[in-house]
Design a protein around this motif. Structure first.
Motif, PDB file in Angstrom:
ATOM      1  N   SER A  83       0.823  -1.217   0.000  1.00  0.00           N
ATOM      2  CA  SER A  83       0.000   0.000   0.000  1.00  0.00           C
ATOM      3  C   SER A  83       0.851   1.258   0.000  1.00  0.00           C
ATOM      4  O   SER A  83       0.374   2.347   0.323  1.00  0.00           O
ATOM      5  N   HIS A 293      -7.470  -4.054  -4.603  1.00  0.00           N
ATOM      6  CA  HIS A 293      -6.187  -4.740  -4.518  1.00  0.00           C
ATOM      7  C   HIS A 293      -6.340  -6.242  -4.821  1.00  0.00           C
ATOM      8  O   HIS A 293      -6.475  -7.060  -3.912  1.00  0.00           O
ATOM      9  N   GLY A 349      -0.719   1.995  -5.825  1.00  0.00           N
ATOM     10  CA  GLY A 349      -1.762   2.890  -5.333  1.00  0.00           C
ATOM     11  C   GLY A 349      -1.906   4.137  -6.179  1.00  0.00           C
ATOM     12  O   GLY A 349      -3.026   4.652  -6.364  1.00  0.00           O
ATOM     13  N   ASN A 379      -6.260  -0.223  -1.465  1.00  0.00           N
ATOM     14  CA  ASN A 379      -4.872  -0.653  -1.638  1.00  0.00           C
ATOM     15  C   ASN A 379      -4.373  -1.172  -0.290  1.00  0.00           C
ATOM     16  O   ASN A 379      -4.377  -0.443   0.701  1.00  0.00           O
TER      17      ASN A 379
END
Length: 395
Positions: A83, A293, A349, A379
């Protein structure tokens, strides 16, 4: 002090397989220059920079941005596992929203190696050790890489608990390929069918094939965020606003429930989603397009449930109803997602920000989601951190 924050510019380079990309600093520099050009400003207008990457030396952000300019501004290097790119954006947005600055850049890049992710420090306990030890207790197949054991293990837990079929994960991967075929920046643009996915080399019998896992990828992406006052003064675009954003980390339930679905971040994803819905005053039913994600096809299905698109255990029905693609309730990962677009950790991201900004501008070409007004990015990085962002079309 809290101010509106707008995405004035975005940049992204084509993602590539390891060994075929530019160097990490050039990927970051090109993405940053593209974002500046898209915003219509100079690097000298930027007051703070946040550079995200996972694999690199401590001031790799400076090396990348020094190609763009030497202005003396603060450059903060960010590492929050997968992330990372969204975490850099979170910090840039926070700096603008708080009034600390009027213009900031977030840039993410990753120069990755072929094969599964591996630790690079062998003289200390890994940061993910708590989750890895629990995975060792809950999941067999100790011969497999840890990421596969964690995410495929979570998928297996879902299959055992709810009767989810392997074919459902194959449908998610096939959907990703159909979307990526329309994205010139995706690393894999070949369309595959669910049958192709199931026929791919088996990594875990009955649980995972190779095509259900995202590939290691190199790439870079960037975003310029500005205050309303700065945008009006400079005549910059204000058609995409960051309506809500949050970062969450692991909860006791991640470990205490002894559930692989929780180990891979389900509860921190759910918390992040609930927080941004509340901040923006909307619900999942109001969202038009989502970048989430999907490091594994299994995690995409889990994330449907964590984001509140459906109840726990109903992810398979959402897939079978076609509510994750064009013509359904939501278009998830129009870019092709991590599964087909690629997953350069530090850039992911910000690549989501790039895609959703173009979706809300109405400039996503063949990928365009008709009438998109609200977009959600998700994310996640194990260890852990989850960033959720809601973008709003304002014009």
């Amino acid at each position: 002090m809290s101010r509106n924050v707008y995405v004035a510019g975005v940049g992204m380079i084509p993602f590539k397989k390891p060994g075929t990309s530019e160097t990490y600093d050039m990927m970051g520099a090109i993405a940053a220059r593209d974002a500046l050009a898209d915003a219509g400003i100079e690097y000298s207008d930027v007051q703070q920079a946040y550079a995200g990457y996972v694999y690199g030396d401590s001031t790799s952000g400076q090396k990348a941005l020094y190609h763009v300019g030497l202005s003396g501004i603060p450059i903060i290097n960010v590492n929050n596992n997968c992330s990372t790119g969204s975490s850099a954006l979170f910090l840039a947005r926070q700096a603008v929203q708080s009034g600390a600055v009027d213009c900031a850049i977030a840039v993410g890049f990753e120069f990755m190696q072929p094969g599964p992710l591996v630790g690079h420090w062998n003289d200390r306990e890994r940061a993910l050790e708590r989750a890895l030890k629990l995975t060792d207790e809950l999941v067999d197949r100790h011969d497999l890489p840890s990421a596969i054991r964690q995410f495929a293990g979570a998928g297996r837990a879902h299959m055992q608990k709810y009767g989810t079929k392997l074919e459902t994960f194959a449908k998610i991967r096939a959907k990703a390929s159909q979307h990526a075929a329309r994205n010139p920046l995706a690393v894999f643009r070949n369309i595959v069918t669910p049958e192709d996915v199931l026929a791919a080399p088996v990594l875990w019998e009955g649980v995972l094939t190779r095509l259900m896992a995202c590939p290691p990828t190199c790439g870079g992406a960037a975003a310029i965020v500005v205050s309303e006052e700065f945008a009006k003064k400079r005549g910059l675009r204000m058609d995409v606003k960051i309506a809500a954003q949050t970062i969450t980390t692991d909860l006791p339930s991640t470990f205490d429930t002894r559930d692989m679905i929780r180990v891979v971040g389900f509860d921190m994803s759910r918390l992040a989603a609930n927080q941004v819905y509340e901040q923006a005053g909307v619900g999942p039913q109001d969202i038009d397009v989502i970048e989430l994600h999907d490091c594994f096809a299994q995690n995409e299905l889990l994330t449907y449930e964590a984001l509140g698109l459906c109840a726990e255990g109903e992810g398979e029905k959402l897939v079978n109803d076609g509510d994750n693609t064009y013509g359904g309730k939501w278009v998830t990962n129009p870019s092709g997602g991590l599964l087909s677009k690629g997953h350069p950790l530090g850039a992911t991201g910000l690549a989501q920000c790039y895609e959703l900004t173009h979706q809300l501008r109405g400039t996503a070409d063949q990928r365009q989601v008709e009438g998109a007004k609200l977009a959600l990015a998700h994310n996640i990085g194990l260890g852990g951190a989850c960033v959720a962002t809601i973008y709003e079309k304002t014009a």
